[in-house]
Design a protein around this motif. Structure first.
Motif, PDB file in Angstrom:
ATOM      1  N   LEU A  22       0.821  -1.214   0.000  1.00 57.40           N
ATOM      2  CA  LEU A  22       0.000   0.000   0.000  1.00 57.40           C
ATOM      3  C   LEU A  22       0.855   1.266   0.000  1.00 57.40           C
ATOM      4  O   LEU A  22       0.341   2.350  -0.231  1.00 57.40           O
ATOM      5  N   LEU A  23       2.162   1.126   0.251  1.00 54.71           N
ATOM      6  CA  LEU A  23       3.036   2.305   0.230  1.00 54.71           C
ATOM      7  C   LEU A  23       3.021   2.979  -1.132  1.00 54.71           C
ATOM      8  O   LEU A  23       3.119   4.211  -1.230  1.00 54.71           O
ATOM      9  N   ALA A  24       2.894   2.197  -2.201  1.00 54.77           N
ATOM     10  CA  ALA A  24       2.833   2.773  -3.544  1.00 54.77           C
ATOM     11  C   ALA A  24       1.457   3.312  -3.856  1.00 54.77           C
ATOM     12  O   ALA A  24       1.311   4.252  -4.649  1.00 54.77           O
ATOM     13  N   ALA A  25       0.416   2.729  -3.250  1.00 51.25           N
ATOM     14  CA  ALA A  25      -0.952   3.137  -3.563  1.00 51.25           C
ATOM     15  C   ALA A  25      -1.344   4.454  -2.902  1.00 51.25           C
ATOM     16  O   ALA A  25      -2.189   5.189  -3.422  1.00 51.25           O
ATOM     17  N   ILE A  26      -0.733   4.781  -1.755  1.00 53.08           N
ATOM     18  CA  ILE A  26      -1.127   5.993  -1.031  1.00 53.08           C
ATOM     19  C   ILE A  26      -0.866   7.267  -1.835  1.00 53.08           C
ATOM     20  O   ILE A  26      -1.767   8.106  -1.979  1.00 53.08           O
ATOM     21  N   PRO A  27       0.343   7.490  -2.396  1.00 59.33           N
ATOM     22  CA  PRO A  27       0.529   8.708  -3.190  1.00 59.33           C
ATOM     23  C   PRO A  27      -0.349   8.745  -4.439  1.00 59.33           C
ATOM     24  O   PRO A  27      -0.772   9.826  -4.864  1.00 59.33           O
ATOM     25  N   GLN A  28      -0.649   7.586  -5.026  1.00 54.89           N
ATOM     26  CA  GLN A  28      -1.559   7.563  -6.167  1.00 54.89           C
ATOM     27  C   GLN A  28      -2.943   8.055  -5.751  1.00 54.89           C
ATOM     28  O   GLN A  28      -3.551   8.888  -6.421  1.00 54.89           O
ATOM     29  N   ALA A  29      -3.451   7.531  -4.634  1.00 54.58           N
ATOM     30  CA  ALA A  29      -4.765   7.942  -4.162  1.00 54.58           C
ATOM     31  C   ALA A  29      -4.786   9.434  -3.818  1.00 54.58           C
ATOM     32  O   ALA A  29      -5.750  10.148  -4.134  1.00 54.58           O
ATOM     33  N   LEU A  30      -3.729   9.924  -3.190  1.00 49.04           N
ATOM     34  CA  LEU A  30      -3.658  11.347  -2.860  1.00 49.04           C
ATOM     35  C   LEU A  30      -3.654  12.209  -4.118  1.00 49.04           C
ATOM     36  O   LEU A  30      -4.233  13.303  -4.134  1.00 49.04           O
ATOM     37  N   THR A  31      -3.021  11.728  -5.174  1.00 45.04           N
ATOM     38  CA  THR A  31      -3.037  12.459  -6.446  1.00 45.04           C
ATOM     39  C   THR A  31      -4.451  12.610  -6.964  1.00 45.04           C
ATOM     40  O   THR A  31      -4.875  13.693  -7.392  1.00 45.04           O
ATOM     41  N   TYR A  32      -5.235  11.529  -6.928  1.00 42.27           N
ATOM     42  CA  TYR A  32      -6.625  11.596  -7.366  1.00 42.27           C
ATOM     43  C   TYR A  32      -7.430  12.538  -6.480  1.00 42.27           C
ATOM     44  O   TYR A  32      -8.295  13.293  -6.959  1.00 42.27           O
TER      45      TYR A  32
END
Length: 208
Positions: free
Chosen positions: A134-144
């Motif tokens: 999930l470390l990679a998914a968190i910045p992606q979600a924040l971008t959205y």
């Protein structure tokens, strides 16, 4: 030609530098995930036990794809939380773009699941393969979440890979602030889907 940056290449440091994103330090900033959660019924707990057992059985036979994670875990959770009912609408596979004014760059990505009410993006969900961190998914979600056009209203996010879950809250006021919940996992003896569903139900109450 305007440079395109794919969302999977974005990290927290980039969002902090380009958009002034800051981690909120106050515990009260994201109290929704831990306070006054709705009580679950015995039937809901039975459903959650079945979801957990289904996932743990399937994870023995890798690879477990992102689509399978959404089908087996995410879809029934959204249903139990009431996000398939009025006033909500579910949209999947939504493309987003966000530009950085100073460098003229565009960040491009895709939202896995978007919960909408009255045309407002309220809950952004990133669903990954069970083998993904999930470390990679968190910045992606924040971008959205940063790309959400609505101002001065909190936007909530959930990143998950089937066995792990983290909730996110973002507020756009004079600055961008965010906070994370604890991480919940299906690898514990107790079924932490109880807490995950409680948070989703609490958010559905707030957002409706």
């Amino acid at each position: 030609m305007v440079p395109i940056i794919q969302d999977q290449n974005i990290g927290i440091a980039y969002l902090e530098e380009r958009f002034g994103l800051q981690l909120a330090e106050e515990e009260t900033f994201f109290a929704e995930w831990g306070e006054n959660l709705p009580e679950l019924t015995d039937l809901e707990k039975q459903d959650l036990d079945r979801i957990k057992n289904n996932f743990l059985r399937l994870v023995k036979y890798p690879p477990l794809s992102e689509e399978t994670v959404k089908l087996v875990v995410l879809s029934p959770l959204l249903d139990l939380a009431g996000f398939y009912d009025e006033p909500f609408f579910i949209r999947s596979e939504q493309s987003i773009e966000i530009s950085t004014e100073d460098e003229g760059k565009i960040i491009r990505g895709r939202i896995d699941v978007l919960v909408v009410q009255q045309q407002l993006s309220l809950l952004i969900i990133g669903s990954k393969k069970s083998s993904w961190s999930l470390l990679a998914a968190i910045p992606q979600a924040l971008t959205y979440m940063i790309a959400n056009p609505e101002q001065n209203k909190p936007v909530f996010g959930l990143v998950m890979n089937g066995n792990d879950f983290i909730f996110i809250k973002l507020i756009k006021n004079s600055q961008l602030e965010y906070a994370l919940s604890d991480q919940f996992t299906l690898w514990k003896r107790e079924n932490e889907l109880y807490k995950v569903l409680g948070i989703l139900k609490k958010l559905s109450q707030i957002l409706s």
